[in-house]
Design a protein around this motif. Structure first.
Motif, PDB file in Angstrom:
ATOM      1  N   LYS A 112       0.852  -1.205   0.000  1.00  0.00           N
ATOM      2  CA  LYS A 112       0.000   0.000   0.000  1.00  0.00           C
ATOM      3  C   LYS A 112       0.883   1.248   0.000  1.00  0.00           C
ATOM      4  O   LYS A 112       1.998   1.189   0.545  1.00  0.00           O
ATOM      5  CB  LYS A 112      -0.801   0.058   1.305  1.00  0.00           C
ATOM      6  N   PRO A 113       0.390   2.373  -0.494  1.00  0.00           N
ATOM      7  CA  PRO A 113       1.192   3.594  -0.436  1.00  0.00           C
ATOM      8  C   PRO A 113       1.632   3.897   1.012  1.00  0.00           C
ATOM      9  O   PRO A 113       0.837   3.745   1.954  1.00  0.00           O
ATOM     10  CB  PRO A 113       0.230   4.681  -0.926  1.00  0.00           C
ATOM     11  N   GLY A 114       2.877   4.265   1.190  1.00  0.00           N
ATOM     12  CA  GLY A 114       3.389   4.636   2.512  1.00  0.00           C
ATOM     13  C   GLY A 114       3.819   3.450   3.358  1.00  0.00           C
ATOM     14  O   GLY A 114       4.282   3.628   4.483  1.00  0.00           O
ATOM     15  N   ILE A 115       3.653   2.235   2.847  1.00  0.00           N
ATOM     16  CA  ILE A 115       4.014   1.033   3.608  1.00  0.00           C
ATOM     17  C   ILE A 115       5.126   0.300   2.850  1.00  0.00           C
ATOM     18  O   ILE A 115       5.051   0.124   1.635  1.00  0.00           O
ATOM     19  CB  ILE A 115       2.782   0.101   3.765  1.00  0.00           C
ATOM     20  N   SER A 116       6.156  -0.126   3.593  1.00  0.00           N
ATOM     21  CA  SER A 116       7.271  -0.803   2.912  1.00  0.00           C
ATOM     22  C   SER A 116       7.268  -2.303   3.164  1.00  0.00           C
ATOM     23  O   SER A 116       7.891  -3.049   2.422  1.00  0.00           O
ATOM     24  CB  SER A 116       8.600  -0.199   3.374  1.00  0.00           C
ATOM     25  N   SER A 117       6.570  -2.739   4.205  1.00  0.00           N
ATOM     26  CA  SER A 117       6.688  -4.150   4.559  1.00  0.00           C
ATOM     27  C   SER A 117       5.330  -4.804   4.831  1.00  0.00           C
ATOM     28  O   SER A 117       4.535  -4.291   5.622  1.00  0.00           O
ATOM     29  CB  SER A 117       7.577  -4.264   5.803  1.00  0.00           C
ATOM     30  N   VAL A 118       5.107  -5.916   4.166  1.00  0.00           N
ATOM     31  CA  VAL A 118       3.886  -6.698   4.388  1.00  0.00           C
ATOM     32  C   VAL A 118       4.098  -7.588   5.606  1.00  0.00           C
ATOM     33  O   VAL A 118       5.181  -8.143   5.798  1.00  0.00           O
ATOM     34  CB  VAL A 118       3.581  -7.550   3.134  1.00  0.00           C
ATOM     35  N   SER A 119       3.076  -7.720   6.423  1.00  0.00           N
ATOM     36  CA  SER A 119       3.158  -8.624   7.577  1.00  0.00           C
ATOM     37  C   SER A 119       1.880  -9.453   7.630  1.00  0.00           C
ATOM     38  O   SER A 119       0.945  -9.231   6.857  1.00  0.00           O
ATOM     39  CB  SER A 119       3.364  -7.826   8.868  1.00  0.00           C
ATOM     40  N   GLY A 120       1.854 -10.413   8.558  1.00  0.00           N
ATOM     41  CA  GLY A 120       0.686 -11.297   8.639  1.00  0.00           C
ATOM     42  C   GLY A 120       0.157 -11.333  10.058  1.00  0.00           C
ATOM     43  O   GLY A 120       0.910 -11.525  11.004  1.00  0.00           O
ATOM     44  N   PHE A 121      -1.163 -11.119  10.184  1.00  0.00           N
ATOM     45  CA  PHE A 121      -1.732 -11.160  11.541  1.00  0.00           C
ATOM     46  C   PHE A 121      -2.688 -12.332  11.684  1.00  0.00           C
ATOM     47  O   PHE A 121      -3.182 -12.884  10.701  1.00  0.00           O
ATOM     48  CB  PHE A 121      -2.436  -9.837  11.880  1.00  0.00           C
ATOM     49  N   PHE A 122      -2.913 -12.702  12.925  1.00  0.00           N
ATOM     50  CA  PHE A 122      -3.974 -13.648  13.264  1.00  0.00           C
ATOM     51  C   PHE A 122      -5.005 -12.928  14.094  1.00  0.00           C
ATOM     52  O   PHE A 122      -4.663 -12.149  14.999  1.00  0.00           O
ATOM     53  CB  PHE A 122      -3.419 -14.836  14.067  1.00  0.00           C
ATOM     54  N   LEU A 123      -6.260 -13.163  13.772  1.00  0.00           N
ATOM     55  CA  LEU A 123      -7.354 -12.717  14.621  1.00  0.00           C
ATOM     56  C   LEU A 123      -7.599 -13.855  15.599  1.00  0.00           C
ATOM     57  O   LEU A 123      -7.961 -14.964  15.193  1.00  0.00           O
ATOM     58  CB  LEU A 123      -8.573 -12.451  13.739  1.00  0.00           C
ATOM     59  N   MET A 124      -7.327 -13.596  16.873  1.00  0.00           N
ATOM     60  CA  MET A 124      -7.404 -14.644  17.892  1.00  0.00           C
ATOM     61  C   MET A 124      -8.698 -14.484  18.687  1.00  0.00           C
ATOM     62  O   MET A 124      -9.010 -13.375  19.153  1.00  0.00           O
ATOM     63  CB  MET A 124      -6.211 -14.542  18.854  1.00  0.00           C
ATOM     64  N   GLU A 125      -9.408 -15.574  18.826  1.00  0.00           N
ATOM     65  CA  GLU A 125     -10.647 -15.581  19.606  1.00  0.00           C
ATOM     66  C   GLU A 125     -10.448 -16.588  20.734  1.00  0.00           C
ATOM     67  O   GLU A 125     -10.486 -17.795  20.506  1.00  0.00           O
ATOM     68  CB  GLU A 125     -11.805 -16.000  18.696  1.00  0.00           C
ATOM     69  N   VAL A 126     -10.196 -16.053  21.931  1.00  0.00           N
ATOM     70  CA  VAL A 126      -9.851 -16.911  23.070  1.00  0.00           C
ATOM     71  C   VAL A 126     -11.109 -17.165  23.896  1.00  0.00           C
ATOM     72  O   VAL A 126     -11.750 -16.206  24.348  1.00  0.00           O
ATOM     73  CB  VAL A 126      -8.764 -16.244  23.956  1.00  0.00           C
ATOM     74  N   PRO A 127     -11.479 -18.425  24.089  1.00  0.00           N
ATOM     75  CA  PRO A 127     -12.718 -18.699  24.835  1.00  0.00           C
ATOM     76  C   PRO A 127     -12.571 -18.348  26.318  1.00  0.00           C
ATOM     77  O   PRO A 127     -11.484 -18.446  26.889  1.00  0.00           O
ATOM     78  CB  PRO A 127     -12.919 -20.209  24.642  1.00  0.00           C
TER      79      PRO A 127
END
Ligand code: ACO
Length: 332
Positions: free
Chosen positions: A142-157
């Motif tokens: 994306k414009p203004g971003i140099s590095s792609v990263s990966g997230f997890f959406l965590m749903e903790v019971p």
């Protein structure tokens, strides 16, 4: 409602065109049937008649667009785009054609780049590296971003920490060389991801083995530098650190270790200091706390592309397609 059901409902409100290039894998068709039936996205499947007949037998694909990468009338447009983007890297029309026919993920990314699709999902039978590389090369950041990263959406019971047990964890999947400027980007992108998917205010903790200078080490300095950069670059978000995990999550510990922090004790978005920590951290919570871990979801790419685990089930593909479709809605 479970977070993934909320995301599916959101995807249905404004359907996006998502490409599935893994026509060689039966799970693609099982997922496609569900996605089409539930109306989560409009689907494009890349494959030859033989691949579809062999692997998609018995599945109802009514409504899906099938693109044969050998006979598609738009193919020359994609070859031209590939060469335009990668000629400096030595890509000729012959190499482009060969690459697109050999690896349909290239085809999928070129469809996105040319505006013929809104996002892509792959990785059920390809490694993370092979899934992400075409997107990094062709779609870029994306414009203004140099590095792609990966997230997890965590749903903790049964968890009252974070946003009632909901968290974003990053970077858990992509960049093995996270320096301070890249970590700062992970913080800003993760805050945005939390806001988009959970719909609440992100509180970003940048994690370390030190809280506010309690330990001295180059690794601590890296995180402290990243915090300063993140605060400057993303002033709209509550970001703080460096914090130990207990100080980030637990009010009583926060009061002792970081009493003036706007984030400590309330964090819902955790930025790990390295890919190793992030990858191990999400798996610990997933396995020991029996959390749902949705991802890795790529953030920072110019268009949404997401990876699957090779051990995934068709239902996981359905969820990741819904997430990708919502990312496409957000980038409109
Ligand atoms: N952000 C933006 N661009 C990037 C990034 C990034 N994080 N990383 C690489 N690139 C770009 C490069 O600049 C390069 O661009 P160019 O060709 O236009 O010059 C292009 O992507 C290819 O880069 P390479 O370094 O040649 O690609 P490589 O394949 O070596 O590395 C990759 C990229 C695949 C992401 C690699 O870093 C990787 O394998 N990461 C780890 C993935 C992984 O195994 N994760 C854990 C498993 S996932 C899980 O457990 C859920």
């Amino acid at each position: 409602m479970a977070i993934i059901d909320e995301i599916k409902a959101k995807a249905k409100q404004n359907k996006k065109r998502i490409v599935l290039p893994e026509s060689m894998d039966k799970r693609t068709y099982e997922a496609a049937e569900k996605i089409l039936k539930e109306g989560i996205a409009d689907l494009i499947i890349i494959g030859t008649e033989e691949e579809i007949a062999e692997n998609g037998k018995g599945y109802d694909l009514t409504g899906a667009t099938i693109i044969n990468p050998f006979t598609d009338p738009n193919k020359q447009k994609y070859i031209d785009k590939f060469v335009e983007l990668r000629a400096k890297k030595g890509v000729t029309p012959e190499i482009a054609k060969e690459q697109m026919e050999k690896d349909y993920m290239y085809y999928a990314c070129l469809m996105c780049k040319c505006g013929d699709a809104d996002g892509a999902v792959s990785g059920a039978c390809h490694s993370t590296g092979n899934t992400i590389r075409p997107a990094l090369q062709l779609l870029k950041t994306k414009p203004g971003i140099s590095s792609v990263s990966g997230f997890f959406l965590m749903e903790v019971p049964d968890c009252d920490l974070g946003e009632n047990g909901l968290f974003v964890f990053a970077d858990c999947a992509v960049d093995p060389n996270l320096d301070a400027p890249k970590l700062a980007e992970v913080a800003g992108l993760s805050a945005e991801s939390f806001k988009n998917f959970v719909g609440a205010d992100p509180k970003v903790a940048m994690l370390s083995f030190s809280t506010k200078g309690s330990a001295k080490h180059d690794d601590v300095t890296k995180v402290a530098d990243a915090v300063a950069l993140a605060k400057e670059k993303f002033p709209q978000y509550a970001i703080d650190g460096e914090l130990q995990l207990d100080a980030a999550l637990v009010e009583e510990v926060a009061k002792l270790k970081a009493p003036d922090s706007p984030v400590a004790g309330k964090a819902n978005t955790l930025v790990f200091p390295s890919l190793e920590a992030g990858n191990i951290g999400y798996k610990l919570v997933q396995r020991l706390a029996k959390a749902n871990a949705y991802g890795p979801v790529l953030q920072g790419l110019a268009m949404p592309v997401n990876d699957l685990s090779r051990g995934c089930y068709a239902d996981d593909i359905v969820g990741v397609v819904a997430i990708t479709a919502v990312q496409a809605q957000m980038s409109e």
